[in-house]
Design an enzyme around this catalytic site. Structure first.
Site, PDB file in Angstrom:
ATOM      1  N   ASP A 238       0.840  -1.189   0.000  1.00  0.00           N
ATOM      2  CA  ASP A 238       0.000   0.000   0.000  1.00  0.00           C
ATOM      3  C   ASP A 238       0.882   1.249   0.000  1.00  0.00           C
ATOM      4  O   ASP A 238       1.363   1.684   1.047  1.00  0.00           O
ATOM      5  CB  ASP A 238      -0.925  -0.017   1.232  1.00  0.00           C
ATOM      6  CG  ASP A 238      -1.882   1.170   1.236  1.00  0.00           C
ATOM      7  OD1 ASP A 238      -1.938   1.918   0.242  1.00  0.00           O
ATOM      8  OD2 ASP A 238      -2.586   1.332   2.267  1.00  0.00           O
ATOM      9  N   LYS A 245       1.700   7.840   0.666  1.00  0.00           N
ATOM     10  CA  LYS A 245       2.027   7.861   2.091  1.00  0.00           C
ATOM     11  C   LYS A 245       3.423   8.442   2.293  1.00  0.00           C
ATOM     12  O   LYS A 245       4.312   8.181   1.484  1.00  0.00           O
ATOM     13  CB  LYS A 245       2.049   6.431   2.654  1.00  0.00           C
ATOM     14  CG  LYS A 245       0.699   5.779   2.839  1.00  0.00           C
ATOM     15  CD  LYS A 245       0.886   4.363   3.394  1.00  0.00           C
ATOM     16  CE  LYS A 245      -0.414   3.597   3.515  1.00  0.00           C
ATOM     17  NZ  LYS A 245      -1.321   4.094   4.534  1.00  0.00           N
ATOM     18  N   ARG A 321     -11.101  -0.551   1.822  1.00  0.00           N
ATOM     19  CA  ARG A 321     -12.564  -0.659   1.854  1.00  0.00           C
ATOM     20  C   ARG A 321     -13.143  -0.766   0.441  1.00  0.00           C
ATOM     21  O   ARG A 321     -14.219  -1.329   0.257  1.00  0.00           O
ATOM     22  CB  ARG A 321     -13.154   0.529   2.626  1.00  0.00           C
ATOM     23  CG  ARG A 321     -12.967   1.862   1.985  1.00  0.00           C
ATOM     24  CD  ARG A 321     -13.166   3.016   2.966  1.00  0.00           C
ATOM     25  NE  ARG A 321     -12.030   3.163   3.883  1.00  0.00           N
ATOM     26  CZ  ARG A 321     -11.987   4.014   4.891  1.00  0.00           C
ATOM     27  NH1 ARG A 321     -13.011   4.803   5.128  1.00  0.00           N
ATOM     28  NH2 ARG A 321     -10.919   4.097   5.666  1.00  0.00           N
TER      29      ARG A 321
HETATM   30  N1  BES Z   1      -3.488   0.044   5.179  1.00  0.00           N
HETATM   31  C1  BES Z   1      -3.885   1.302   5.680  1.00  0.00           C
HETATM   32  C2  BES Z   1      -4.272   1.271   7.145  1.00  0.00           C
HETATM   33  C3  BES Z   1      -3.190   1.017   8.143  1.00  0.00           C
HETATM   34  C4  BES Z   1      -2.190   1.935   8.366  1.00  0.00           C
HETATM   35  C5  BES Z   1      -3.240  -0.125   8.909  1.00  0.00           C
HETATM   36  C6  BES Z   1      -1.242   1.695   9.322  1.00  0.00           C
HETATM   37  C7  BES Z   1      -2.299  -0.366   9.867  1.00  0.00           C
HETATM   38  C8  BES Z   1      -1.304   0.539  10.064  1.00  0.00           C
HETATM   39  C9  BES Z   1      -5.111   1.809   4.928  1.00  0.00           C
HETATM   40  O1  BES Z   1      -5.170   1.451   3.588  1.00  0.00           O
HETATM   41  C10 BES Z   1      -5.076   3.289   5.006  1.00  0.00           C
HETATM   42  O2  BES Z   1      -4.160   3.866   4.492  1.00  0.00           O
HETATM   43  N2  BES Z   1      -6.071   3.873   5.658  1.00  0.00           N
HETATM   44  C11 BES Z   1      -6.144   5.278   5.841  1.00  0.00           C
HETATM   45  C12 BES Z   1      -7.556   5.705   5.564  1.00  0.00           C
HETATM   46  C13 BES Z   1      -7.765   7.203   5.507  1.00  0.00           C
HETATM   47  C14 BES Z   1      -7.065   7.773   4.312  1.00  0.00           C
HETATM   48  C15 BES Z   1      -9.242   7.495   5.466  1.00  0.00           C
HETATM   49  C16 BES Z   1      -5.774   5.598   7.279  1.00  0.00           C
HETATM   50  O3  BES Z   1      -6.181   4.866   8.173  1.00  0.00           O
HETATM   51  O4  BES Z   1      -5.049   6.549   7.501  1.00  0.00           O
HETATM   52 ZN    ZN Z   2      -4.218  -0.271   3.031  1.00  0.00          ZN
HETATM   53 MN    MN Z   3      -4.144   2.780   2.319  1.00  0.00          MN
END
Ligand code: BES
Ligand code: ZN
Ligand code: MN
Length: 467
Positions: A238, A245, A321
């Site tokens: 990701d 990120k 999601r």
């Molecule tokens: N894979 C990440 C979530 C994640 C981050 C899980 C760090 C465990 C540790 C997910 O795809 C993500 O980036 N989620 C974002 C959503 C936001 C942009 C609404 C998040 O949680 O920051």
């Molecule tokens: Zn993710």
């Molecule tokens: Mn993500």
């Protein structure tokens, strides 16, 4: 690598588990007086994790004492350490050991499972010394069940630990195929542009910029009975997509297929135990890389989901999601009795509960309680969070049906769960686990790296959930 016990026929040394008494350690009376005196002279008190090697009559190694600390009070919540015996497993000298006594109040099966968990090594890229001490499985325990649980955990850890360079959608599919072949399950994989033809638009949109084509992996185990479908997030890496990120947040994102790893691990355990035969077990894994390329999906894009609702992409980093929504929609079409999703879905879950405790969402109070109790009883804790109805408004943007990344960032784990729930409704019961899938610092039985979460909570709750 595979979990193993010592050969019960081979000679083994006694390991005594000792409670710290009020004034002195409760050394069992069967321990030779000479050895017991030696332990006291060494300052052995039975405090948790304390090890004392004992001499034999000939002056060789005769056995060992291991401290368990004071007797837990009835109803006491979990202690600080999840696996009391794992520390002994790591510290004992090479050879075979057997548990020489059965202290009151010790969950023997859990202690022994901790030993197997401690034996895990990730040695794909570097020779790592194996744990030297092996345990003879106590006779009264269900050896095959312990091995099956450890094998599921090992599989999940291996899959998570393997970096994206060797665990892309291709390799994740291969791992799924291996599992299916091992257990006589059928597997179908919808890949690349076929995802569009077969109406999985959001899996395609998220994964089309990846180095390997996106896909949906669908495994069906042979069996009859209630339908159980497990959906696991398989984002092999990701980057965040165009909403890239920052380095610190991307560093661990090889683990973003942790949900897939956990449903595969759980299926491994179920299948080894033959439990899949009394149900209709199905696994669905959307396997993608959330990459960056000219064809990447963009912020502001509006996608039409498999189920129908349109989704405004307000952050390409809220990709999990999206791929899960299409997979859940497919799962829900056959109205399973129990539908479970497992996903490293939000950073908010980690902030709320930390790496040890996974949020569990389930609208059915009874099922939620069953899962939570099973988790607490089997060293696999999960904690319930609500599908909080009033927050539904947060995932409803102006120009589409749904928003994948509500602004404001309130209740991020809940809004993500609410988003997923929109794609269910036919299933008799839906439960969602927002797992972390990673052990940030080594703990007894839990080496740093990929970690199973929720597998044993589900395994032990299943008889109840499916009845
Ligand atoms: N894979 C990440 C979530 C994640 C981050 C899980 C760090 C465990 C540790 C997910 O795809 C993500 O980036 N989620 C974002 C959503 C936001 C942009 C609404 C998040 O949680 O920051
Ligand atoms: Zn993710
Ligand atoms: Mn993500």
């Amino acid at each position: 690598m595979i979990p193993e016990f010592a050969d019960p026929e081979a000679p083994s040394l006694p390991l005594w588990l000792v409670r710290a008494g009020d004034s002195a350690p409760e050394i069992p009376s069967e321990v030779e007086p000479l050895a017991a005196n030696w332990a006291k002279a060494q300052g052995f008190s039975g405090k948790p994790g304390q090890l004392c090697l004992l001499p034999s009559a000939e002056g060789g190694l005769g056995g060992a004492l291991f401290g368990l600390g004071p007797q837990p009070k009835a109803g006491e919540t979990p202690g600080r350490e999840r696996f009391p015996l794992a520390r002994a497993a790591a510290a004992l000298p090479a050879g075979n050991w057997h548990l020489a006594n059965r202290p009151q109040g010790l969950d023997l099966a859990q202690a022994v499972l901790g030993w197997l968990f401690a034996q895990y090594r990730f040695d794909r890229y570097k020779r790592i010394e194996a744990q030297a001490a092996r345990l003879v499985c106590p006779q009264e325990l269900d050896r095959e069940r312990l091995i099956a649980m450890a094998a599921g955990e090992y599989l999940a850890r291996d899959l998570i630990n393997t970096p994206a360079s060797d665990m892309g959608p291709d390799e994740l599919e291969q791992a799924a195929r291996n599992l299916a072949i091992r257990h006589g399950a059928g597997i179908e994989v919808i890949r690349g542009d076929d995802l569009i033809a077969r109406n999985f638009p959001m899996i395609h949109a998220v994964g089309r910029a990846g180095a390997q084509p996106p896909r949906l992996i669908d495994i069906r185990f042979p069996g009859t009975g209630p339908r159980l479908t497990l959906v696991g997030k398989g984002v092999c890496f990701d980057t965040g997509g165009l909403d890239i990120k920052p380095p610190a947040s991307m560093a661990l994102m090889k683990k973003d297929m942790g949900g897939a790893a956990n449903v595969l691990g759980l299926a491994e355990t179920l299948a080894r135990l033959g439990l899949h035969r009394d149900m209709q077990l199905r696994l669905l894994i959307p396997a993608v890389e959330n990459g960056i390329s000219a064809n990447a999906f963009r912020p502001g894009d509006i996608l039409t989901s498999r189920k129908g609702p349109t989704v405004e992409v307000n952050n390409t980093d809220a990709e999990g999601r999206l791929v899960l929504a299409d997979a859940l929609a497919l799962a829900d079409e056959e109205a399973p009795d129990l539908l479970i999703s497992m996903a490293t879905l939000t950073g908010a879950a980690r902030v709320a509960l930390g790496p040890d405790l996974a949020p569990l969402f389930c609208d059915d109070d009874g099922s939620a309680a069953t899962i939570q109790h099973a988790g607490l009883a089997h060293a696999d804790p999960v904690w319930r969070l609500p599908f909080w109805e009033p927050y539904e408004a947060m995932i409803e943007p102006a120009i589409a049906d749904l928003d994948n990344a509500p602004s404001g960032g309130f209740a991020g784990a809940i809004t993500a769960a609410l988003f997923l729930r929109r794609f269910t409704g036919q299933a008799r019961c839906y439960a969602h686990f927002d797992i972390y899938g990673w052990q940030p610092a080594a703990a007894p039985g839990r080496p740093k790296g990929g970690a199973g979460q929720g597998m044993r909570a589900i395994l032990h709750a299943l008889p109840d959930l499916l009845s």
